[in-house]
Design an enzyme around this catalytic site. Structure first.
Site, PDB file in Angstrom:
ATOM      1  N   GLU A 137      69.274 -30.323 -52.158  1.00 29.05           N
ATOM      2  CA  GLU A 137      68.238 -29.406 -52.635  1.00 29.05           C
ATOM      3  C   GLU A 137      66.942 -30.147 -52.891  1.00 29.05           C
ATOM      4  OE1 GLU A 137      67.542 -30.606 -55.779  1.00 29.05           O
ATOM      5  OE2 GLU A 137      69.364 -31.795 -55.582  1.00 29.05           O
ATOM      6  N   GLU A 141      68.803 -34.117 -53.678  1.00 35.03           N
ATOM      7  CA  GLU A 141      68.290 -34.040 -52.306  1.00 35.03           C
ATOM      8  C   GLU A 141      69.353 -34.355 -51.256  1.00 35.03           C
ATOM      9  OE1 GLU A 141      64.586 -36.194 -51.820  1.00 35.03           O
ATOM     10  OE2 GLU A 141      64.100 -35.872 -53.934  1.00 35.03           O
TER      11      GLU A 141
END
Length: 364
Positions: free
Chosen positions: A185, A328
């Site tokens: 994300e 991430e």
């Protein structure tokens, strides 16, 4: 009014229909893979969780000889109105900048993915700004969430739509030939959102599940905790209702990741979970559909305070713990390496009979 209500619940009906189609992994093939491991020239069960990983993959693939041919790291990106309350070091413009760096293969997860021959695929599901960069999948539900200290983060319909988009993205990538996934994300402020979801879900004070995020002082963390506690007191999210949780204190990228986990299960593909934010999404996906847990592979345990608590609630042990808290997808992508090691051993270690060695036998 009746027509509006029917429209509002159409997404929920669609989501329920898709969830109802999710099937468990195949125990029969898992037994076949386990039996095959025991024919290989090594002490029985000596590769531990590497063996378990291939066994699980066999159940997912419905195959005694499961493969991993094409890998993708899905990055769900969305912004959070709660940043107005000063709960992060940076502003929403950083979300866009990092996502655009992914299209140029210059972010941390891209560097790591290249080692695993994996593609990084960013998805704009709710960034506050548009980007013209090629390589971003556009599934924007809205331009960032509302400030959930002052209003609901989004409508129930928007939360449901974001989940459906996550399922849709997974389907589209499966049709492109991807068969092994990791999830990540990007969204400034999303550790605050994830901590709020945890606090509401577990019914605990925010201080038990809130950390520094991308970097806050002690005073900054205390302010973050205060904001979350006050927001939950105002919003009163219902912990048994995933859509209520997401709509009141959630994030669009978190809802999108919920959809990706469900989509992986629906289309029978493994999905490596990342750290804190990803694991919160997995927890909510499992709440919606317990069967989807069988398709979720843990990677690491986040250094964030709630990292262990969320994994414990899901009921999984991480493959590694390196005190990472970057998000991430940087932890999830490392799961690909572990899978590659496991499959290499499974496919290339000779059998006992090939080496003319007496097989090991189970001993009590």
């Amino acid at each position: 009014m009746v027509k509006e209500e029917q429209y509002e619940y159409a997404y929920e009906r669609e989501l329920k229909n898709l969830i109802s189609s999710i099937e468990p992994i195949c125990k029969g093939y898992m037994e076949e893979v386990e039996a095959h491991w025991d024919t290989l020239c090594k002490p029985l069960k000596s590769l531990g969780r590497l063996e378990e990983l291939v066994i699980t993959l066999g159940g997912i693939r419905r195959s005694e000889y499961p493969k991993s041919r094409k890998k993708a790291v899905i990055i769900m990106a969305g912004d959070h109105g709660i940043v107005e309350e000063g709960i992060s070091q940076t502003g929403q413009e950083v979300t866009k900048a990092v996502v655009e760096s992914m299209t140029r293969q210059s972010s941390a997860v891209c560097v790591m993915a290249q080692l695993n021959q994996a593609d990084v695929i960013p998805v704009d599901i709710g960034m506050a700004m548009d980007s013209n960069e090629k390589g971003i999948i556009r599934k924007k539900v809205r331009y960032g969430t509302g400030n959930f200290l002052k209003e609901d983060a989004m409508t129930r319909e928007e939360a449901c739509l974001a989940i459906l988009y996550g399922i849709e993205v997974t389907k589209e990538l499966v049709l492109e030939g991807y068969d092994t996934f990791a999830i990540g994300e990007m969204g400034i402020g999303n550790t605050t959102t994830s901590s709020a979801l945890c606090s509401a879900y577990f019914g605990c004070d925010a201080k038990e599940v809130t950390g520094r995020g991308a970097g806050l002082s002690k005073e900054g963390v205390n302010h973050k905790i205060q904001v979350i506690n006050e927001a939950i007191a105002r919003r009163k999210p219902e912990k048994e209702d995933v859509l209520d949780l997401l709509s009141k204190v959630g994030g669009l990228e978190i809802a999108g990741m919920v959809g990706c986990f469900l989509g992986a299960a629906l289309y029978r593909k493994p999905m490596f979970m990342d750290g804190f934010i990803s694991s919160v999404s997995a927890l909510l996906a499992i709440k919606l559909c317990p069967t989807c847990k069988e398709y979720i592979l843990p990677s690491h345990c986040s250094k964030e305070p709630a990292g262990k608590r969320v994994l414990s609630a899901i009921g999984v042990e991480p493959y590694f713990q390196l005190d990472m808290c970057m998000g991430e997808g940087t932890g999830a992508v490392m799961g690909f390496s572990i899978l590659d090691y496991a499959l290499a051993c499974y496919n290339k270690i000779p059998k006992f009979q090939e080496n003319k060695i007496e097989p090991y036998v189970p001993l009590e």
